[in-house]
Write an enzyme that holds these catalytic residues in place. Structure first.
Site, PDB file in Angstrom:
ATOM      1  N   GLU A   1       0.669  -6.440  13.752  1.00 50.18           N
ATOM      2  CA  GLU A   1       1.716  -5.999  12.831  1.00 50.18           C
ATOM      3  C   GLU A   1       3.075  -6.109  13.521  1.00 50.18           C
ATOM      4  O   GLU A   1       3.228  -5.639  14.648  1.00 50.18           O
ATOM      5  CB  GLU A   1       1.427  -4.532  12.459  1.00 50.18           C
ATOM      6  CG  GLU A   1       2.387  -3.912  11.487  1.00 50.18           C
ATOM      7  CD  GLU A   1       2.054  -2.436  11.232  1.00 50.18           C
ATOM      8  OE1 GLU A   1       0.886  -2.137  10.885  1.00 50.18           O
ATOM      9  OE2 GLU A   1       2.942  -1.591  11.433  1.00 50.18           O
TER      10      GLU A   1
ATOM     11  N   ARG B   1     -24.077   8.624 -17.369  1.00 45.37           N
ATOM     12  CA  ARG B   1     -22.796   9.011 -16.777  1.00 45.37           C
ATOM     13  C   ARG B   1     -22.581   8.347 -15.420  1.00 45.37           C
ATOM     14  O   ARG B   1     -21.497   7.869 -15.099  1.00 45.37           O
ATOM     15  CB  ARG B   1     -22.722  10.546 -16.682  1.00 45.37           C
ATOM     16  CG  ARG B   1     -21.519  11.183 -16.044  1.00 45.37           C
ATOM     17  CD  ARG B   1     -20.132  10.728 -16.506  1.00 45.37           C
ATOM     18  NE  ARG B   1     -19.956  10.453 -17.881  1.00 45.37           N
ATOM     19  CZ  ARG B   1     -19.181   9.471 -18.355  1.00 45.37           C
ATOM     20  NH1 ARG B   1     -18.494   8.688 -17.536  1.00 45.37           N
ATOM     21  NH2 ARG B   1     -19.080   9.264 -19.633  1.00 45.37           N
TER      22      ARG B   1
ATOM     23  N   ASP C   1       5.446  -6.391   8.255  1.00 46.52           N
ATOM     24  CA  ASP C   1       5.433  -5.081   7.599  1.00 46.52           C
ATOM     25  C   ASP C   1       6.806  -4.664   7.100  1.00 46.52           C
ATOM     26  O   ASP C   1       7.788  -4.678   7.858  1.00 46.52           O
ATOM     27  CB  ASP C   1       4.916  -4.033   8.592  1.00 46.52           C
ATOM     28  CG  ASP C   1       4.459  -2.779   7.866  1.00 46.52           C
ATOM     29  OD1 ASP C   1       3.906  -2.907   6.754  1.00 46.52           O
ATOM     30  OD2 ASP C   1       4.656  -1.675   8.408  1.00 46.52           O
TER      31      ASP C   1
ATOM     32  N   LYS D   1      -7.691   1.371   2.454  1.00 45.63           N
ATOM     33  CA  LYS D   1      -7.368   2.595   1.711  1.00 45.63           C
ATOM     34  C   LYS D   1      -8.269   2.703   0.481  1.00 45.63           C
ATOM     35  O   LYS D   1      -7.821   2.705  -0.661  1.00 45.63           O
ATOM     36  CB  LYS D   1      -5.883   2.582   1.329  1.00 45.63           C
ATOM     37  CG  LYS D   1      -4.974   2.638   2.554  1.00 45.63           C
ATOM     38  CD  LYS D   1      -3.499   2.605   2.209  1.00 45.63           C
ATOM     39  CE  LYS D   1      -2.670   2.697   3.494  1.00 45.63           C
ATOM     40  NZ  LYS D   1      -1.210   2.599   3.244  1.00 45.63           N
TER      41      LYS D   1
ATOM     42  N   LYS E   1      -1.507  -2.352  15.675  1.00 49.33           N
ATOM     43  CA  LYS E   1      -0.350  -1.704  15.048  1.00 49.33           C
ATOM     44  C   LYS E   1       0.565  -1.126  16.115  1.00 49.33           C
ATOM     45  O   LYS E   1       0.296  -1.231  17.318  1.00 49.33           O
ATOM     46  CB  LYS E   1      -0.830  -0.601  14.103  1.00 49.33           C
ATOM     47  CG  LYS E   1      -1.709  -1.119  12.979  1.00 49.33           C
ATOM     48  CD  LYS E   1      -1.940  -0.022  11.946  1.00 49.33           C
ATOM     49  CE  LYS E   1      -2.973  -0.474  10.925  1.00 49.33           C
ATOM     50  NZ  LYS E   1      -3.313   0.601   9.976  1.00 49.33           N
TER      51      LYS E   1
END
Lengths: 284, 284, 284, 284, 284, 284
Positions: free
Chosen positions: B202, B105, B223, B140, B172
């Site tokens: 950014e 598993r 962005d 992320k 940022k």
């Protein structure tokens, strides 16, 4: 009545949260923040939902924040298991800007993934709310995240199968083959299981079901059966033990499966195929 | 030319694989196997794909197997980065039945998740293969899994943004606000970054872009810009630094974005919204 | 402008500080203190410099103190990166005598070693302050101490090369040999490096330099070259990429090297041959 | 007769060696090697001394190599404690090129630092070889490296003071102050020490020495005394316990100190101010 | 005078206490409490002795409580080393009911086992209180618990032999056999031991004793000797070194052994055959 | 039929065995062996029982030996669960003398403690072998040793209650008090427990039993009841759920309790009051 799970104990969260922070901070910490944010800068930041869903993972997120800086205050407006709507404030953090920015991504990664699982679970749970069946997750979880993911399923209205190989016995085809028969396998399981350890056996046919039942398993996993066959199996089981349906059940088919009268429906997708829910950090 | 990544070093895999095995084996190990499988039983098992996709995660899966039992042999037929078709044998294991069943598993959980990421990445990469743009994943990622997930993206034909907060500077809006201006932020970043550390900033507007460029960032993250605006930005950048598009880019829009001339397109979904690829263990 | 590094995050410091405390406290703790100091005894203690130098390591020392006893207050009079003069008070601790005595040696060991590195670095940095060159440390650090030692170099006015094998590409002779040529090696590096990962190549001759430059490395390491040859190399590079000098550079030769126009000078001795700065604990 | 220390047990080496490899391999492993070295490439590499000195640290270096790749063979030509001359081959490794290159820097960092300590120790030990005194290191070691550094001192012909706060009692001025007198402090130490735990007390004056002796410490640390005073103290002690000199003793003064008749001379510099010995890896 | 040991430092307690909490909380935490206790519920609970004995382990128990919830207050009425009588309140906890119930079993398991050891030790210590002999525990401790168990012995009025293989030299028959003779073994031990490390040798006969004594061991372990032989041995040793009796000494025989004049009597049973003392948690 | 448990997986044994070896080897390893045994010396050693009993713990002992030196061969003559008689050879080790002597004490400490538990358990199990009742251990285990101790109970013919707070629900008086009634507590437990998690409730009186039974717990713990009352309770339960007796049951009373017809009898003493069985290492 649904009882929402309280936060996992720190001792359970600690290993995975430390691993997460360590991998993000690496060897040198947050270079960008070090370069651009004066140490004394204070911040108030809102964790906000960007989509509709069910919240999960605030225990892990809060633990991450504490490990970064115990002086940041975290005021939680929505509890795990609560409904998220786009724009809703989940929690407010205030404290040193550097600490909040360092913790941000790890917190959001936990919240996004776990809320994604809770949200997906809730759609399955809602689809069968008119029946007595409950949707349960499996061991097909992200390695290392079983505790937090199974709790997220619970936040979404599902419940959990085994947590691991050691807290219940689940006899599958390979085990039966190794023992020679269902009867022997169940006999050995009863001999070995001991106190407070449930025994479940997987069956693919009604003949297997008939062989298994007299050996008093606590649950029978009815694998890959059609709704008609499930209904028949439930009739045969007749409350002698729990009946669980399993095998390729999707959102489209779960209601039909639930209506066959099974007690539990296990769906690996709750954990292996949930996508992250979008949450973000807004700085005031 | 695409160079496929070799297995991650054992020292990198070890923490997450040990955490995974520990959570599955719990305190008592595999009760079912203990009850039903005689110690001496040998097994040959095939890991097979059930769907079409790209393989990733065999390094983690193999490490898990080794930690369970070094005597099980693992013959790998398809390498990470290779194409999976339904039914294809990925690897063959032979050795003690108990060990293979105990590791099963955890191995499949790594392979399923990571192949899911590689497969999703490959669809994005293919969609922009006619351009010079490359698709890159973000931070992320699943907490604790950054190393294995970023490698899976690479197996799928993508590449990687920062691995953490410490290996590049990414300025940022909050950092700019704290510094007072883009100019000051970039100046401070250059002062602080040191040797072999890239600086990206950014920007949301062409005015910001114009302010940033003279300060020689290594990359500019454009962005949430429309294709038209991206094209204009690429024209302004004119090769002075790398141009990266970011913000809500999906499979449907990525080709259009790539055709604007950007160098990189970052897509959080590669890691936060991949679903597991279905692989299974077939015992002969 | 020099931006001094803030303290390393606790999650980065934790493993090495815990290892340090564990090895000093062993299995039984501080026998001498246990035998001779009454539990309730309070103490005020000054950490004082005994020599001239630059302070580094207060983040690690403070973390050690916190792990021993969170109730001891630590008031820091000089920040990391600050100038130490003989007798200057660096910090004042007050709290339980037992806790301060238990933490003392671990704190001083961190402060002594890391201030030694910062101090040595500052002498090199000062020697080239009239040029644009910066002195950088290498990976020749004490095993397990890379994060704290590289930060100490920064406190002393230096900066850092790669932190490890994974945050930049540095192609050396063996890699070139394995690829067959500088061109192929750089081509493969560009194909593999991905986003925000710099590529540097080591060259020993101007011929190698000429071969490397067209393949656009981000930096070139000019190894073991004479000042004349370095000057020539800098002229050839002409700002197309960063120029780094390396190889047996000492305090006596660094100014001459810096005056050749290189951007960076890497000196392994900053970390592998610094000796501890003398600091002590004075109890009032 | 000098008995050289065997390798430290793996269980002792493991934490610091893992920490060292983890920090060098980071999250992504060795990018340069991944990009440029084909997986199947084999290598033979020699670890060679570049300077004269005494070898130490092969146990840690070998453990690092094993953790990277157990299939690399390591043939050791010189044992820890052996004499190094420039160009001498210390050990020969053969196996996968990637593994050897990955382990190289960690191995050399251990060998360089620890051989530096062994080498420095040997110069002190040689300087007093005509006396019965032995040079001993202190607890002023690199945090986390006490076991390996104290072993390196032994390889260089020195020996060791306490390993930590728990394996012997060493009463200093603060402890005496807290107890009120040397007599009380020694009395309490005897009451508390228990079986097989030695007691040493630091004295600065002959008056303190006279107070301490009747309470039968196992050793007396004669701190910051002139050679004349040391000789007098040794005469007073007259073999009733061990006599140790300490405090600012350098290579220039150690012979004079040793000739006063003390049994041990402790020198913090052995560990806190050794510089790395130059060793390198030559690939054939 | 008996000096009771202060609490072990947190850094010493941490590994074993975390292991204990992790094994009790598993993956999902306390299901019963989660299901039945409202999060806000507060509790006051008394830890009470159910039997007569000596308390030990409050440092480990308190550390466990802190790791579960730092907000629970713990007021200790009896200190480690103090006398317990049936019904006596040892400590009072007040705070969140969930936290207290989660920590309860781990706390009691430490207190029960360690008080059991302290209590057993005190009976042996009392039996020889009329002599100068002290009872000491051995390395026959529960794996991982040496620090806490040896401290418990001290709480009960005993003291400790070696803590491990590294803090003293104890030469047994196998070592003598390997060296060829007692003389050589002791000679090698003196050469190797270094500063502040005691040397003890085990002898079975008076002939061995006679061979050992001139080589000045710090202690001699008189193994499996009759009281008469012990008395004779003590006479021969005549204060030249410590005399320790060992080998199958029980509560019934220890007084007779002590009266032979030995300094120490080592009894493995103090740790390997103590049974838990009964303590419980009473909730008001 | 009794199925003896196979060895615990390495991943389960690893933390406690490493902790055990680390505490014995400390910082410097085995000084005595280092001083007296030549590195090349080989040894054959027998682990022998000195008393009659049941063996347990060879899995942990073998894991310790492997961690010390993988080249030592271990031939096991008696398996865990097997009968020991005085003098019987349990296992034979052959390999480097140093390794065997280093591992000896840790191995024997595991074997002694765990065989002590198995042996004590077997006496209880034998005393009730004429009934259907089984003796089970509780959570009153040595902190950190739950996995190995519960396996030892199984080796002795007992079985196990919950392994921790998370693998079954056990409602005690405090939980009932917090909920207001047995009915509510059981209702909440059913709502919360989820799939494959058993629910047990503690009752002190027949009135409580009557209240509990209709809510279908899987097991009822009959606490501190007289044999007569137990018999009556078993009659009332009448097979509707498992009946467990608990509370101060000793070797003298267990047969009487078993004859009341209960299914399980839990005895904390199996783990908290077992004394070590005597095993030793004989070197040929």
């Amino acid at each position: 009545m649904t009882i929402l799970p309280p936060p996992l104990p720190a001792i359970v969260l600690d290993p995975i949260v430390r691993l997460a922070l360590s991998e993000d901070l690496g060897r040198a910490g947050d270079l960008t923040t070090d370069a651009t944010i004066e140490p004394g800068t204070q911040l108030v930041a809102h964790i906000r939902a960007r989509k509709t869903g069910i919240l999960a993972g605030m225990d892990a997120a809060a633990h991450a924040l504490r490990l970064v800086d115990e002086t940041v205050t975290l005021k939680q407006d929505i509890a795990d298991g609560g409904l998220l709507t786009p724009g809703a404030t989940v929690a407010v953090m205030s404290g040193p800007a550097r600490s909040i920015l360092i913790a941000e991504r790890t917190m959001l990664n936990f919240l996004g993934r776990l809320s994604g699982i809770a949200t997906l679970t809730s759609t399955y749970a809602n689809a069968i709310a008119h029946t007595k069946a409950k949707v349960v997750c499996t061991r097909k979880t992200t390695p290392g995240h079983r505790a937090v993911e199974k709790r997220a399923v619970r936040c979404g209205g599902g419940t959990s199968h085994r947590y691991g190989l050691d807290d219940a016995i689940l006899i599958k085809d390979n085990h039966i083959a190794a023992c020679g028969s269902i009867s022997v396998a169940l006999q050995r399981a009863h001999d070995y299981a001991g106190h407070l350890r449930m025994i479940e056996i997987e069956v693919d046919t009604l003949a297997q079901l008939a062989e298994a039942l007299p050996h008093k398993p606590h649950a029978i996993l009815l694998d890959n059966m059609s709704p008609g066959m499930l209904r028949e199996a439930v009739g045969i089981i007749a409350g002698q033990c729990l009946a669980e349906a399993s095998g390729g059940i999707t959102f489209d088919t779960i209601a039909t499966v639930a209506e066959t009268g099974v007690d539990y429906i296990s769906v690996g997708a709750l954990t292996h195929s949930a996508i992250a829910l979008d949450l973000g950090l807004d700085i005031l």
